[in-house]
Design an enzyme around this catalytic site. Sequence first.
Site, PDB file in Angstrom:
ATOM      1  N   TYR A  96      37.841  28.372  73.021  1.00 33.94           N
ATOM      2  CA  TYR A  96      38.846  28.993  73.688  1.00 33.94           C
ATOM      3  C   TYR A  96      39.315  30.322  72.633  1.00 33.94           C
ATOM      4  CZ  TYR A  96      43.286  30.403  75.865  1.00 33.94           C
ATOM      5  OH  TYR A  96      44.310  30.955  76.595  1.00 33.94           O
TER       6      TYR A  96
ATOM      7  N   THR B 173      45.965  35.164  73.079  1.00 30.96           N
ATOM      8  CA  THR B 173      46.725  33.801  72.801  1.00 30.96           C
ATOM      9  C   THR B 173      46.835  33.514  71.378  1.00 30.96           C
ATOM     10  OG1 THR B 173      45.992  31.282  72.824  1.00 30.96           O
ATOM     11  CG2 THR B 173      44.343  32.781  72.982  1.00 30.96           C
TER      12      THR B 173
END
Length: 313
Positions: free
Chosen positions: A146, A124
Amino acid sequence: MNILVTGAAGFIGSHTVERLLGLGHTVYGLDNFSPYYDIDLKKMNVSAIKKAGAHFIEADLRTDDLSKYLPSTLDFVFHFAAHPGISASSTFKDYVSNNILATQRLLDYIETKSRRPFFANIATSSIYGLEATLTENEVPLPASWYGVTKLAAEQLVLAYARRGFFKGCSLRLYSVYGPRERPDKLYTRLIACVLQNKPFTLFNGSEKHLRSFTYVQDIIDGIVSVIGNEEVCNTQIFNLGTEEENTTATGIETVEKLLNTTIDILPHPARPGDQSRTKANIDKARRVLNYNPTTGLEEGLKAQIEWYKGRFL
């Protein structure tokens, strides 16, 4: 080829399964139906991929004996399974367990095989930090649990590849949207608020955030382009996304235009660790993978609105 897609009940994973089936591969989709969002939505995605011809496996990478669930021979793995996003209801343990430990258990299983598949890790832009505008060679500065745990998972995969246990790479995705987008993501929330005549909760300051909003099929173009390029992709990282930047405000205005309405905005406190800017630098992917996303924001949102209406209205 025999291909495993983890996180196959999710947004991008389910689309990837369908694309791979369309390319003639045998695809095994694995998911544990995490309750991060409505499981019924994931089951709808699974129904779609099974209808398309996928073999679906319900299993948890963290706890289940993978030898009982996975096929004996695999040629490719696309590893999507993760605890996503930035959520106040998620704990650090949730991110570590789903993003790091689950990845390590899958890698341990693959290491036991005499014939090891190519491993494409799905990462990501959150790895880069508050401003995701860097090339793959620059130092990442993640600012959320995250991002930190996805960086750790990425480096686990690349460590195995560097040591020659298998060939593998990591793909850093940028702000993906489109049909099946998660219900907590921007455009699904916007469309739902309009069609259900509800106010839209907007995090303070986020209307100015810049994003490389990338249509899901353009992302999948890049993901599947790794197939056939295993040698040049081995141990490498690639950014996948559009180079076009739009603010969140522009995204809201585009949805308003397409639905011929004005959205009632309800301010909400800003989220810590949220990115202020993402702009995909795809020079490497364009050069190595011939990657070239072409879908504009309005075109992609038209498709997402039609999907939402077809599924929920």
